[in-house]
Design an enzyme around this catalytic site. Structure first.
Site, mmCIF file in Angstrom:
data_model
loop_
_atom_site.group_PDB
_atom_site.id
_atom_site.type_symbol
_atom_site.label_atom_id
_atom_site.label_comp_id
_atom_site.label_asym_id
_atom_site.label_seq_id
_atom_site.Cartn_x
_atom_site.Cartn_y
_atom_site.Cartn_z
ATOM 1 N N TYR A 3 29.240 -46.805 85.277
ATOM 2 C CA TYR A 3 28.577 -46.548 83.992
ATOM 3 C C TYR A 3 27.789 -47.779 83.544
ATOM 4 O O TYR A 3 26.594 -47.693 83.262
ATOM 5 C CB TYR A 3 29.648 -46.192 82.965
ATOM 6 N N VAL B 219 38.776 -43.089 72.005
ATOM 7 C CA VAL B 219 39.887 -43.489 71.152
ATOM 8 C C VAL B 219 39.962 -42.685 69.843
ATOM 9 O O VAL B 219 41.044 -42.278 69.423
ATOM 10 C CB VAL B 219 39.869 -45.021 70.908
ATOM 11 N N PRO C 18 36.894 -53.974 77.574
ATOM 12 C CA PRO C 18 36.398 -55.118 76.802
ATOM 13 C C PRO C 18 37.350 -55.507 75.655
ATOM 14 O O PRO C 18 37.893 -54.642 74.972
ATOM 15 C CB PRO C 18 35.056 -54.633 76.257
ATOM 16 N N SER D 258 38.793 -39.627 69.038
ATOM 17 C CA SER D 258 39.228 -38.234 69.224
ATOM 18 C C SER D 258 40.694 -38.197 69.651
ATOM 19 O O SER D 258 41.472 -37.378 69.139
ATOM 20 C CB SER D 258 38.315 -37.495 70.205
ATOM 21 N N ASN D 259 41.096 -39.087 70.570
ATOM 22 C CA ASN D 259 42.515 -39.101 70.986
ATOM 23 C C ASN D 259 43.438 -39.305 69.785
ATOM 24 O O ASN D 259 44.384 -38.541 69.578
ATOM 25 C CB ASN D 259 42.777 -40.245 71.973
ATOM 26 N N PHE D 260 43.169 -40.351 68.994
ATOM 27 C CA PHE D 260 44.079 -40.689 67.890
ATOM 28 C C PHE D 260 44.129 -39.564 66.851
ATOM 29 O O PHE D 260 45.205 -39.218 66.355
ATOM 30 C CB PHE D 260 43.656 -41.994 67.198
ATOM 31 N N GLN E 179 36.600 -57.331 72.931
ATOM 32 C CA GLN E 179 35.997 -57.307 71.587
ATOM 33 C C GLN E 179 34.567 -56.786 71.666
ATOM 34 O O GLN E 179 33.895 -56.932 72.676
ATOM 35 C CB GLN E 179 35.996 -58.720 70.992
#
Ligand code: NAD
Ligand code: UDP
Length: 310
Positions: free
Chosen positions: A144, A186, A272, A188-190, A274
């Site tokens: 990607y 993250v 990553p 959508s998952n949470f 940050q």
């Protein structure tokens, strides 16, 4: 009225962009192979005579007459782009070549949806456009990251060599309604985990940061960039508010009123540590900055997920 091609138009960002372009009185051709996108995202547009959907893969050439091209086709969530990494690289690189070839042939302006991932795991914080990045060329995110970097190279080379009218935006993490609940990103998952009362899965220690932009702000920035004059970019489009994944989890638990608990899973490689955009260039050249703070955007997104997952 312009005739505008949106590749990846049935995806999360692409479908919001199609909405905006139709609202502005344009004719829109939406091209998508429906790998991560869904017809559901554009269903409300299908009966509009100024909207046309073509199921097509951008790794193959496309022949249409258009004035502008937004090139968004590419899976964006790590699980989806890592599912078939060779295909992801082909989509980024052959897709960019095919769309740039089309832009050259029909003399269209073309915008590339690039990404903050071109900065990799950055050693400079926050990230200005002049930072050249710290990208692993052989890791699981490389298909990607390097694909998007090569696409930027192609855009600039078509501009220098063939005078194609290009625009490049680097999108930082964007969220909102129409994210796929199973997308693996993250937010959508949470939210899905919080609404179902399942454990919230934090990868690593949760101290890594991201900067989250609400979709409406992002689409406005993208639109302004396409319609700007004398500026190719790259330009960062994102919200400089920066949060750890632990802070994000706490906020989502609070806003959903969930009883979910936090569980820790291994950090994927090359994740990553940050990320935060410098957006001075977007302010100066596009008179753009985000207006929707994280809490407000999360409320709207939670409302959406409540509707689609109940
Ligand atoms: P998404 O996965 O919802 O949308 C991508 C769309 O491209 C999908 O509809 C998918 O079916 C389509 N697609 C994939 N491969 C294709 C191919 N070979 N031919 C035709 N269509 C294809 O993701 P998104 O969040 O809407 O991202 C859109 C674009 O924005 C992507 O290029 C992505 O890299 C970029 N971007 C997004 C974010 C973000 O946070 N959402 C951040 C940085 C960059
Ligand atoms: N993440 C997490 N739990 C999840 C999904 C993601 O802690 O269920 C972390 C992930 O490791 C990363 C951050 O959240 O550090 C953002 O991940 P996402 O996949 O949304 O985007 P990207 O890593 O491409 O910025």
């Amino acid at each position: 009225m312009k005739r505008i091609l949106v590749t990846g138009g049935a995806g999360f960002l692409g479908s919001h962009l199609c909405d905006k372009l139709i609202q502005k009185g344009n004719e829109v051709i939406c091209v998508d192979n429906l790998f991560t996108g869904k017809k559901e995202n554009i269903r409300h547009l299908l009966s509009n005579p100024y909207f046309e959907f073509i199921r097509h893969d951008v790794t193959e050439p496309l022949y249409v007459e258009v004035d502008q091209i937004y090139n968004l086709a590419c899976p964006a969530s790590p699980p989806h782009y890592q599912y078939n990494p060779i295909k992801t690289a082909k989509t980024s690189v052959y897709g960019a070549m095919n769309m740039l070839g089309l832009a050259k042939r029909v003399n269209a302006r073309i915008l590339q949806a690039s990404t903050s991932e071109v900065y990799g795991d950055p050693e400079i914080h926050p990230q200005p456009e002049g930072y050249k990045g710290c990208v692993n060329p052989i890791g699981i995110r490389s298909c990607y990251d390097e694909g998007k970097r090569m696409a930027e190279t192609l855009f600039l080379d078509y501009h220098r060599q063939n005078h194609v009218d290009i625009k490049v935006i680097r999108i930082f993490n964007t969220y909102g309604p129409r994210m796929d609940p199973n997308d693996g990103r993250v937010i959508s998952n949470f939210i899905v985990q919080a609404l179902k009362g399942e454990d919230i899965t934090i990868y690593g220690d949760g101290r890594q940061t991201r900067s989250f932009c609400y979709v409406d702000d992002l689409i406005e920035g993208m639109y302004r960039m396409m319609n700007s004059e004398g500026f190719t970019g790259p330009v960062n489009i994102g919200n400089p508010g920066e949060f750890t994944m632990l802070e994000l989890a706490d906020k989502i638990i609070e806003l959903t009123g969930s009883e979910s608990r936090i569980t820790y899973l291994p950090l994927p490689s090359d994740d990553p540590a940050q990320r935060r955009p410098v957006i001075e260039l977007a302010k100066e050249k596009l008179d753009w900055e985000p207006e929707i703070a994280l809490e407000e955007g999360l409320r709207k997104t939670i409302e959406y997920f409540r509707r689609v997952t109940s």
